[in-house]
Design a protein around this motif. Structure first.
Motif, mmCIF file in Angstrom:
data_model
loop_
_atom_site.group_PDB
_atom_site.id
_atom_site.type_symbol
_atom_site.label_atom_id
_atom_site.label_comp_id
_atom_site.label_asym_id
_atom_site.label_seq_id
_atom_site.Cartn_x
_atom_site.Cartn_y
_atom_site.Cartn_z
ATOM 1 N N SER A 220 4.250 16.404 -11.953
ATOM 2 C CA SER A 220 5.105 15.529 -11.148
ATOM 3 C C SER A 220 4.864 15.836 -9.678
ATOM 4 O O SER A 220 5.619 16.576 -9.044
ATOM 5 C CB SER A 220 6.578 15.744 -11.503
ATOM 6 N N PRO A 221 3.808 15.274 -9.087
ATOM 7 C CA PRO A 221 3.435 15.653 -7.719
ATOM 8 C C PRO A 221 4.450 15.257 -6.657
ATOM 9 O O PRO A 221 4.328 15.693 -5.512
ATOM 10 C CB PRO A 221 2.092 14.937 -7.507
ATOM 11 N N LEU A 222 5.476 14.478 -7.012
ATOM 12 C CA LEU A 222 6.551 14.216 -6.058
ATOM 13 C C LEU A 222 7.175 15.519 -5.582
ATOM 14 O O LEU A 222 7.654 15.608 -4.442
ATOM 15 C CB LEU A 222 7.630 13.344 -6.718
ATOM 16 N N PRO A 231 -5.445 11.819 4.502
ATOM 17 C CA PRO A 231 -4.987 10.443 4.724
ATOM 18 C C PRO A 231 -4.851 9.703 3.401
ATOM 19 O O PRO A 231 -5.758 9.745 2.559
ATOM 20 C CB PRO A 231 -6.086 9.849 5.603
ATOM 21 N N THR A 232 -3.717 9.043 3.236
ATOM 22 C CA THR A 232 -3.370 8.467 1.939
ATOM 23 C C THR A 232 -2.854 7.048 2.115
ATOM 24 O O THR A 232 -2.031 6.778 2.984
ATOM 25 C CB THR A 232 -2.300 9.328 1.248
ATOM 26 N N LEU A 233 -3.354 6.153 1.262
ATOM 27 C CA LEU A 233 -2.888 4.763 1.215
ATOM 28 C C LEU A 233 -2.176 4.549 -0.109
ATOM 29 O O LEU A 233 -2.739 4.816 -1.175
ATOM 30 C CB LEU A 233 -4.071 3.804 1.340
ATOM 31 N N VAL A 234 -0.927 4.081 -0.035
ATOM 32 C CA VAL A 234 -0.112 3.857 -1.233
ATOM 33 C C VAL A 234 0.214 2.373 -1.342
ATOM 34 O O VAL A 234 0.721 1.759 -0.400
ATOM 35 C CB VAL A 234 1.193 4.678 -1.183
ATOM 36 N N LEU A 249 7.617 9.442 -2.746
ATOM 37 C CA LEU A 249 6.404 10.189 -2.408
ATOM 38 C C LEU A 249 6.027 9.958 -0.956
ATOM 39 O O LEU A 249 5.698 10.910 -0.232
ATOM 40 C CB LEU A 249 5.246 9.773 -3.312
ATOM 41 N N VAL A 250 6.064 8.714 -0.517
ATOM 42 C CA VAL A 250 5.696 8.405 0.863
ATOM 43 C C VAL A 250 6.640 9.113 1.835
ATOM 44 O O VAL A 250 6.205 9.659 2.859
ATOM 45 C CB VAL A 250 5.701 6.880 1.075
ATOM 46 N N ARG A 251 7.923 9.108 1.534
ATOM 47 C CA ARG A 251 8.886 9.800 2.395
ATOM 48 C C ARG A 251 8.574 11.294 2.470
ATOM 49 O O ARG A 251 8.537 11.879 3.561
ATOM 50 C CB ARG A 251 10.307 9.591 1.884
ATOM 51 N N ALA A 252 8.327 11.912 1.311
ATOM 52 C CA ALA A 252 8.030 13.342 1.279
ATOM 53 C C ALA A 252 6.743 13.647 2.027
ATOM 54 O O ALA A 252 6.647 14.646 2.761
ATOM 55 C CB ALA A 252 7.938 13.830 -0.164
ATOM 56 N N ALA A 253 5.734 12.790 1.872
ATOM 57 C CA ALA A 253 4.463 13.006 2.559
ATOM 58 C C ALA A 253 4.629 12.869 4.066
ATOM 59 O O ALA A 253 4.090 13.674 4.841
ATOM 60 C CB ALA A 253 3.421 12.018 2.046
ATOM 61 N N ALA A 254 5.390 11.869 4.483
ATOM 62 C CA ALA A 254 5.618 11.677 5.918
ATOM 63 C C ALA A 254 6.359 12.865 6.516
ATOM 64 O O ALA A 254 6.022 13.340 7.610
ATOM 65 C CB ALA A 254 6.396 10.389 6.153
ATOM 66 N N PHE A 262 1.740 2.832 3.765
ATOM 67 C CA PHE A 262 2.497 2.321 2.624
ATOM 68 C C PHE A 262 2.583 0.808 2.706
ATOM 69 O O PHE A 262 2.966 0.259 3.743
ATOM 70 C CB PHE A 262 3.900 2.938 2.656
ATOM 71 N N HIS A 263 2.226 0.139 1.617
ATOM 72 C CA HIS A 263 2.327 -1.313 1.564
ATOM 73 C C HIS A 263 3.006 -1.698 0.255
ATOM 74 O O HIS A 263 2.501 -1.405 -0.831
ATOM 75 C CB HIS A 263 0.941 -1.952 1.646
ATOM 76 N N VAL A 264 4.162 -2.351 0.373
ATOM 77 C CA VAL A 264 4.907 -2.860 -0.780
ATOM 78 C C VAL A 264 4.637 -4.355 -0.881
ATOM 79 O O VAL A 264 4.892 -5.102 0.071
ATOM 80 C CB VAL A 264 6.413 -2.588 -0.638
ATOM 81 N N PHE A 265 4.153 -4.811 -2.026
ATOM 82 C CA PHE A 265 3.738 -6.191 -2.212
ATOM 83 C C PHE A 265 4.822 -6.971 -2.954
ATOM 84 O O PHE A 265 5.134 -6.656 -4.113
ATOM 85 C CB PHE A 265 2.422 -6.252 -2.989
ATOM 86 N N PRO A 266 5.397 -7.990 -2.330
ATOM 87 C CA PRO A 266 6.466 -8.768 -2.968
ATOM 88 C C PRO A 266 6.015 -9.404 -4.278
ATOM 89 O O PRO A 266 4.892 -9.910 -4.383
ATOM 90 C CB PRO A 266 6.804 -9.840 -1.921
ATOM 91 N N ARG A 267 6.896 -9.335 -5.276
ATOM 92 C CA ARG A 267 6.738 -9.966 -6.588
ATOM 93 C C ARG A 267 5.643 -9.338 -7.444
ATOM 94 O O ARG A 267 5.460 -9.750 -8.600
ATOM 95 C CB ARG A 267 6.465 -11.472 -6.456
#
Length: 298
Positions: A220-222, A231-234, A249-254, A262-267
């Motif tokens: 559980s790498p979180l 450098p990481t792209l999520v 994860l993004v919050r912890a990494a930041a 971080f890119h959240v894709f709608p739908r």
């Protein structure tokens, strides 16, 4: 391709819902190969099967890809399913977008081969790439779902042993918390087309041995120390039960000082770049990954 006026997501949802959910590991593995290969590989992709230090693997190369860098691709499937066949299109098109050859790894699956078999195989493939002449700073490691978690696990393993890690990580819908504590597992249950709590629980039980805690950072790498993360792209979709695995994860990494995008894709649903043939947002994600990889390897 998707019908005119359709962004593709309903086409994919219809395909996924066309059959009853499979029961048992053999049926599940056959089904993920079927849905992952629902749209054929592009005719111009060259495939080459290789033995990566004892681990089955496959090169995919689009026309004109370079030779200086590599995408090491680790497929999803909850550590219990998924294969070279199920993720071939995603791996190959990611390589095309980045201008890189892709080495996809057919790591051992649970429950026959629980942790740490998958991590061992990923590490073996990494060492094989080094032996083939690729430097760590020429390798991008990426994958979807369990493959995203496995990418993080490989990075941790290298760091713990004092080794140099990859030039960057690409994590698509990463499964980072096998304790299943993310609120989106329940909040998004009605809209997720693929993953629900009982199935995730079954996968985690199959993968994690009884003597390993579910919050062990190796599974559980979180919960890992993310200081020094490359450098990481999520990428993740809004309609995923595992949305919070990516968000947290993004919050912890930041907070650890990492360069994380971080890119959240709608739908979009879990592991949506699998269906890049019909999903415009999947192609957008691949293009964004291509830009990220080129910047890392410039």
């Amino acid at each position: 391709m998707a019908p005119m006026g359709d962004d593709g997501i309903e086409t994919v949802r219809a395909m996924l819902g066309a059959k009853a959910r499979p029961v048992g590991w053999l049926e599940r593995r056959a089904r993920i190969a079927e849905v992952g290969g629902a749209w054929p590989l592009a005719d111009d992709i060259e495939l080459e099967t290789v033995d990566a230090g004892g681990v089955p693997a496959e090169w995919s190369r689009a026309p004109g890809v370079g030779t200086a860098g590599v995408l090491l691709f680790l497929h999803g499937g909850g550590y219990c399913s998924g294969s070279l066949a199920s993720h071939r299109t995603m791996a190959a098109e990611a390589g095309r977008a980045a201008g890189l050859p892709t080495l996809a790894v057919d790591y051992r699956l649970a429950p026959e081969h629980p942790f740490p078999a998958a991590t061992d195989d990923a590490a073996t493939a990494w060492e094989w790439l080094l032996a083939e002449g690729h430097r760590p700073d020429e390798i991008i490691v990426g994958g979807d779902s369990a493959g995203g978690g496995l990418s993080l696990a490989l990075w941790q393993r290298l760091v713990r042993s004092g080794r140099s890690g990859p030039a960057g990580l690409w994590l698509v819908s990463p499964w980072t918390d096998l304790t299943l504590s993310g609120a989106s597992i329940d909040d998004n249950d009605a809209v997720d087309a693929l993953l629900h709590r009982p199935y995730l629980e079954e996968l985690a039980t199959a993968y994690v041995p009884p003597d390993v805690a579910r919050d062990d950072p190796r599974v559980s790498p979180l919960f890992a120390d993310l200081a020094g993360l490359p450098p990481t792209l999520v990428h993740v979709g809004t309609d995923e039960t595992l949305l919070d695995d990516a968000v947290r994860l993004v919050r912890a990494a930041a907070l650890a000082g990492a360069d994380v995008r971080f890119h959240v894709f709608p739908r979009m649903i879990h592991a949506f770049p699998l269906w890049n043939a019909v999903l415009a947002e999947a192609r957008r994600a691949l293009a964004e990954f291509g830009d990220f990889a080129r910047a890392r390897l410039r």
